[in-house]
Design an enzyme around this catalytic site. Structure first.
Site, PDB file in Angstrom:
ATOM      1  N   HIS A   1       0.844  -1.204   0.000  1.00 43.06           N
ATOM      2  CA  HIS A   1       0.000   0.000   0.000  1.00 43.06           C
ATOM      3  C   HIS A   1       0.875   1.250   0.000  1.00 43.06           C
ATOM      4  O   HIS A   1       1.959   1.263   0.590  1.00 43.06           O
ATOM      5  CB  HIS A   1      -0.985   0.006   1.167  1.00 43.06           C
ATOM      6  CG  HIS A   1      -0.374   0.022   2.534  1.00 43.06           C
ATOM      7  ND1 HIS A   1      -0.039   1.198   3.193  1.00 43.06           N
ATOM      8  CD2 HIS A   1      -0.046  -0.975   3.394  1.00 43.06           C
ATOM      9  CE1 HIS A   1       0.459   0.907   4.381  1.00 43.06           C
ATOM     10  NE2 HIS A   1       0.470  -0.399   4.531  1.00 43.06           N
TER      11      HIS A   1
ATOM     12  N   ASP B   1      -0.405   4.462   0.837  1.00 42.00           N
ATOM     13  CA  ASP B   1      -0.803   5.461   1.830  1.00 42.00           C
ATOM     14  C   ASP B   1      -0.037   5.218   3.126  1.00 42.00           C
ATOM     15  O   ASP B   1       0.458   4.113   3.377  1.00 42.00           O
ATOM     16  CB  ASP B   1      -2.309   5.411   2.087  1.00 42.00           C
ATOM     17  CG  ASP B   1      -2.754   4.097   2.720  1.00 42.00           C
ATOM     18  OD1 ASP B   1      -2.422   3.026   2.165  1.00 42.00           O
ATOM     19  OD2 ASP B   1      -3.412   4.124   3.772  1.00 42.00           O
TER      20      ASP B   1
ATOM     21  N   ASP C   1       6.672   1.111   6.320  1.00 47.49           N
ATOM     22  CA  ASP C   1       5.257   0.738   6.230  1.00 47.49           C
ATOM     23  C   ASP C   1       4.502   1.725   5.342  1.00 47.49           C
ATOM     24  O   ASP C   1       4.043   2.746   5.818  1.00 47.49           O
ATOM     25  CB  ASP C   1       4.659   0.713   7.635  1.00 47.49           C
ATOM     26  CG  ASP C   1       3.220   0.244   7.680  1.00 47.49           C
ATOM     27  OD1 ASP C   1       2.742  -0.340   6.689  1.00 47.49           O
ATOM     28  OD2 ASP C   1       2.559   0.494   8.706  1.00 47.49           O
TER      29      ASP C   1
ATOM     30  N   GLU D   1      -4.986   1.553   3.035  1.00 52.96           N
ATOM     31  CA  GLU D   1      -4.852   0.491   4.035  1.00 52.96           C
ATOM     32  C   GLU D   1      -4.833   1.053   5.449  1.00 52.96           C
ATOM     33  O   GLU D   1      -5.448   0.501   6.359  1.00 52.96           O
ATOM     34  CB  GLU D   1      -3.574  -0.312   3.771  1.00 52.96           C
ATOM     35  CG  GLU D   1      -3.493  -1.618   4.550  1.00 52.96           C
ATOM     36  CD  GLU D   1      -2.911  -1.464   5.944  1.00 52.96           C
ATOM     37  OE1 GLU D   1      -3.092  -2.370   6.782  1.00 52.96           O
ATOM     38  OE2 GLU D   1      -2.276  -0.420   6.222  1.00 52.96           O
ATOM     39  N   GLU D   2      -4.138   2.168   5.629  1.00 49.51           N
ATOM     40  CA  GLU D   2      -4.053   2.756   6.967  1.00 49.51           C
ATOM     41  C   GLU D   2      -5.377   3.377   7.415  1.00 49.51           C
ATOM     42  O   GLU D   2      -5.552   3.683   8.599  1.00 49.51           O
ATOM     43  CB  GLU D   2      -2.945   3.821   7.013  1.00 49.51           C
ATOM     44  CG  GLU D   2      -1.556   3.323   6.640  1.00 49.51           C
ATOM     45  CD  GLU D   2      -0.959   2.378   7.670  1.00 49.51           C
ATOM     46  OE1 GLU D   2      -1.676   1.964   8.601  1.00 49.51           O
ATOM     47  OE2 GLU D   2       0.221   2.032   7.541  1.00 49.51           O
TER      48      GLU D   2
ATOM     49  N   HIS E   1       4.153   3.393  12.328  1.00 52.74           N
ATOM     50  CA  HIS E   1       3.075   4.185  12.929  1.00 52.74           C
ATOM     51  C   HIS E   1       3.592   5.148  13.996  1.00 52.74           C
ATOM     52  O   HIS E   1       2.793   5.919  14.531  1.00 52.74           O
ATOM     53  CB  HIS E   1       1.969   3.312  13.538  1.00 52.74           C
ATOM     54  CG  HIS E   1       1.199   2.507  12.542  1.00 52.74           C
ATOM     55  ND1 HIS E   1      -0.068   2.035  12.803  1.00 52.74           N
ATOM     56  CD2 HIS E   1       1.488   2.091  11.297  1.00 52.74           C
ATOM     57  CE1 HIS E   1      -0.510   1.350  11.754  1.00 52.74           C
ATOM     58  NE2 HIS E   1       0.434   1.370  10.827  1.00 52.74           N
TER      59      HIS E   1
END
Length: 467
Positions: free
Chosen positions: A104, A106, A137, A172-173, A437
């Site tokens: 992903h 995003d 990520d 996705e996030e 994150h």
């Protein structure tokens, strides 16, 4: 399907092509990290469009794909479209299998810029790591796919008969809200014999991991009310329960004294785990010296195979605005991780029943914004798992470890539903110090190199298979 045996010189050629291509892959990764593509409506949505177009350009430039498009899909139950995703495809030839590669583009919001040692969207290399939001990520996952495709194309040229579908999601996030519709809309283009979801991690920075289990999730908002209006805490305190008192009392019932989950109906999975010490946990999680771990059983069983409940948000009077007032209501967001083998729905129903049964002082509870996802258990007997393990061993130079992961990738349930015959491999480029994150997210550069080598070997060896 027959398993391939590549001659050693072919392996060597693939690994050499990977090594040659790493500088370009890292440069392209830096370009992607500079694009602050976040799917939350509060952020500039044109950046997600920039990000998708950048990924599409990378896919086109490989020279491998017959078709590359930026697409959106409807969000079920709304009139909205999801965020832009990239879909690139090439058809298999001469009876070769097809592989679907997922990542992903995003990213999570950066949070407080002051907590970053370097700007979150300015890729910075120090001490063998690339720092920046999305560096691990999951923009590194994108570049692991692109880098491996480039290497295999260079080595195999016109002999590349493998079918490849590249699906790079854009939300996705933000909950993959249009994911199921995207799969349905593009089912034929995405159909594959094996699926690689490059959005997980490894045992450590030098040891690869194949994720074989994931916890599910149950996230929801709960409002607690005890009064129809705020009241003076001096006039009525001691006789009237305020909403904060009720909320704190209620939330405390979710855990046993050792911090393990105390909710009847939330299950645990019985499975062995590798050795993992408290010292390692302290190092990887940043546990303060005076703080003790919670739960019971082996440490990894607590993370991989048991439920967890976390309060991740609360709406109440802020410290700066505090007054001597009994609060009439408090709202919290609760995020639960669900043991593999239990559905997110079952876990949520157990949580709601527990909270209603333990509401103190007759407090009124209401529930909203329920978001559920199921866990995942890999069938490790398939040919694709064997292929992935061998490629990891040769790409990293170290045998892989089968991992459980405490986090969740709920959309895998959608993949299983749409493509029940496909074998799903959950891989990744993160290591325990990537801080996905969190502020100062980073990618271990050697891990990235090995991840690209692993996937390139896997693609080349799949190209030697016949269905």
């Amino acid at each position: 399907m027959t398993s391939p045996v590549l001659p050693s010189e072919s392996d060597a050629a693939v690994l050499e092509a990977v090594a040659t291509g790493i500088p370009a892959a890292l440069s392209d990764l830096g370009h992607l990290v500079r694009i602050p593509g976040m799917a939350w409506p509060a952020f500039d949505q044109t950046q997600l469009e920039r990000s998708a177009e950048a990924v599409a350009a990378l896919a086109k430039d490989t020279g491998v794909f017959d078709d590359v498009r930026v697409l959106r899909a409807a969000i079920p139950g709304t009139d909205e479209q999801g965020q832009p995703a990239v879909l690139a495809t090439r058809a298999a030839r001469n009876g070769k299998p097809t592989i679907l590669l997922y990542a992903h583009h995003d990213v999570q919001p950066p949070g407080d810029d002051a907590l970053w040692e370097t700007p979150p969207f300015e890729p910075t290399v120090r001490d063998g790591r690339l720092y920046g939001r999305g560096a691990a990520d999951d923009k590194a996952g994108i570049m692991a796919h692109i880098g491996s495709i480039r290497a295999v194309r260079e080595v195999l040229g016109d002999d590349l008969d493998l079918g490849i579908a590249l699906f790079i999601e854009g939300e996705e996030e933000y909950g993959s809200r249009s994911f199921a519709t995207f799969l349905s809309d593009n089912k034929d283009a995405l159909r594959a014999d094996a699926i690689v979801v490059a959005d997980s991690g490894n045992w450590d920075s030098i040891t690869p991991g194949l994720t074989v289990s994931l916890r599910g999730n149950a996230r929801f908002t709960m409002r607690v009310r005890t009064l129809d209006h705020a009241s003076h805490s001096g006039m009525f305190g001691g006789a009237v329960p305020d909403a904060m008192m009720a909320t704190v009392t209620l939330l405390s019932t979710l855990w046993n004294a050792d911090g393990s989950v105390a909710v009847a109906g939330m299950t645990a999975r019985d499975a062995a785990t590798p050795e993992y010490t408290e010292e390692t946990l302290r190092d990887e999680a940043g546990l303060l010296p005076g703080t003790t771990p919670i739960g019971d059983g082996t440490i990894l069983s607590r993370i991989w195979n048991k439920p967890a409940v976390t309060v991740i948000g609360i709406d109440a009077t802020s410290v700066s605005a505090a007054s001597n007032t009994l609060l009439p209501e408090v709202t919290v967001v609760i995020s639960a991780r669900v043991a593999p083998g239990q559905t997110g729905r079952e876990a949520y129903e157990a949580l709601e029943a527990h909270l209603r049964a333990h509401a103190p002082f007759g407090a009124e509870l209401s529930f909203s914004d329920v978001d559920l996802g199921d866990g995942f258990l890999v069938d490790t007997s398939g040919w694709a798992v064997s292929l992935a393990r061998d490629a990891m061993r040769d790409g990293y130079g170290v045998p892989p470890v089968d991992l459980g992961v405490g986090g969740s990738i709920p959309f895998i349930a959608d993949l299983v539903r749409e493509f029940p015959e496909a074998q799903i491999l959950v891989t990744g480029v993160e290591d325990p110090h990537s801080r996905a994150h969190s502020p100062n997210e980073s990618l271990h550069l050697d891990t990235f190199r090995h991840a690209v080598a692993t996937e390139a070997l896997m693609l080349a060896r799949m190209n030697g298979m016949n269905l």
